[in-house]
Design an enzyme around this catalytic site. Structure first.
Site: not given
Ligand code: CTP
Length: 409
Positions: A214, A282, A328, A346
């Protein structure tokens, strides 16, 4: 010896060596004590007598001087200081430092030192731009050596371009800042705390040539690690591939894939605080190709499988869970809603949510706009530089640790 900061100034043989006299005066004014090593060539530009007069110390020149080695040998010279400054640093001494050559007192001392090293390059523009000098500079940067300049402008040889040694004010300001941070660190509010920060992207191989990644630059994770380090935290930065040099004083672990990042994080536990700023891929390829995929049909299907969630693993499954786990949330829509769900899912304590849609320029840019989310609080931060966000987050962490010795926000 008094409590002055000590700098070992290595003067190598470039025309800018004459500026070392003013540099010593300026550093003296800042209450920094100077001891000089003069290379043979530098001795053609500046005399030991003037250096001795200004530094009020003996000037060291000869590796094989029996009297010097008896009183202050090269190993002691390299250790009895708080910082080594090479100014000017010629292309020649930079090349020797990069290769580990030790053929005179200056280079032997540089190889023997265990102290931070800062260099102020000075050379002709073509020498600076030469591929060997640039390779040597990036090697030194990777080793954590700090580089001041060089600057653009007219050179002693009449050419124009990058290569002039930075002016005395810039060099002395950098040193002053270095010592301020050092003092801050010694009295830093996070002294004794162990912090782990993840940053940058991960690369997931498709075949030996290609990978999935990314646009993360790593700037935010690096800025956070620097801010924590400046407050005295023992900081480990676990980063995927970026263009950013390793920040001095921080333990940097370079990884490539999400699985490696997870393992590296787990190896760093126990820690007081973990901050996951990495843009972890991911997914990875289910069956990685061992040979280059050749073009066959017009389309190609790749089967992807989910990568482990590093943040959730640390926050949810570790017996030795850190006191504070911070993540984040990179979102392109429904920022607050998605980020709040992430906080919960999470199991982390705080989320710094940011809008990463293309027009915000967050990915790769120098600024960021954060919504700070904890279990019972949402705060909107203004647009700030990534540096400033690192500092603001560090302040919050310090306040949290002060207020909640055991509990949570
Ligand atoms: N994160 C992680 N491991 C992953 C994915 C994400 O540790 N495999 C962390 C990131 O470092 C960040 C937080 O989880 O702190 C959220 O990352 P983000 O990319 O916003 O969300 P994802 O978990 O990837 O979820 P989605 O892509 O569905 O938004």
């Amino acid at each position: 010896m008094n409590n002055k900061q000590r700098v070992l100034l290595i003067i190598s043989g470039g025309i800018a060596a004459y500026k070392s006299l003013d540099l010593i005066r300026e550093l003296n004014r800042l209450n920094i004590s100077i001891r000089c090593i003069l290379t043979e060539n530098a001795g053609k530009f500046v005399t030991p007598l003037s250096l001795t007069a200004l530094s009020k110390d003996k000037v060291y020149q000869d590796l094989f001087s029996v009297s010097d080695e008896n009183t202050m040998g090269h190993i002691q010279l390299s250790r009895n200081t708080d910082l080594v400054l090479v100014a000017p640093a010629t292309a020649n001494i930079i090349a020797k430092m990069s290769c580990g050559i030790a053929d005179d007192l200056a280079t032997t001392t540089l190889l023997a030192t265990d102290k931070p090293v800062i260099i102020a390059p000075s050379m002709n523009v073509r020498m600076w731009n030469h591929a060997s000098t640039q390779t040597n500079i990036s090697t030194l940067l990777k080793r954590g050596i700090k580089i001041i300049g060089p600057e653009d402008g007219e050179m002693a040889c009449g050419e124009f371009g990058l290569g002039r040694m930075s002016d005395i004010e810039k060099i002395s300001a950098t040193l002053n800042n270095f010592f301020k941070i050092k003092t801050n660190k010694a009295a830093g509010k996070l002294k004794g705390r162990k912090v782990v920060v993840t940053g940058g992207p991960t690369h997931e191989a498709i075949d030996p040539i290609r990978y999935i990644t990314n646009h993360s630059s790593g700037k935010q994770g690096f800025a956070i690690a620097r801010a924590l380090h400046e407050q005295g935290a023992t900081t480990t930065l676990i980063t995927g591939p970026t263009q950013i040099p390793d920040p001095p004083g921080i333990c940097v672990k370079h990884i490539t894939t999400a699985e490696e990042m997870l393992q590296s994080c787990l190896d760093c536990l126990p820690a007081d605080i973990v901050i996951c700023a990495a843009a972890v891929s991911d997914w990875r390829i289910k069956n990685q190709y061992s040979e280059k995929i050749k073009k066959q049909d017009e389309t190609l299907s790749l089967e992807l499988m989910e990568n482990p969630d590093i943040l959730a693993t640390i926050a949810r499954t570790q017996k030795n869970r850190p006191n504070l786990v911070i993540g984040f949330a990179a979102e392109t829509q429904n920022l607050l809603e998605n980020a709040t769900i992430k906080l919960d899912k999470k199991g982390c304590d705080w989320i710094l949510a940011n809008n990463v849609s293309k027009e915000t320029g967050v990915f790769g840019g120098d600024t960021n706009q954060i919504k700070f989310i904890s279990k019972n609080k949402i705060e909107e931060w203004p647009i700030l530089s990534k540096e400033a966000i690192g500092k603001k987050l560090t302040k919050r962490i310090i306040a949290f640790l002060k207020d909640h010795k055991n509990g949570k926000d």
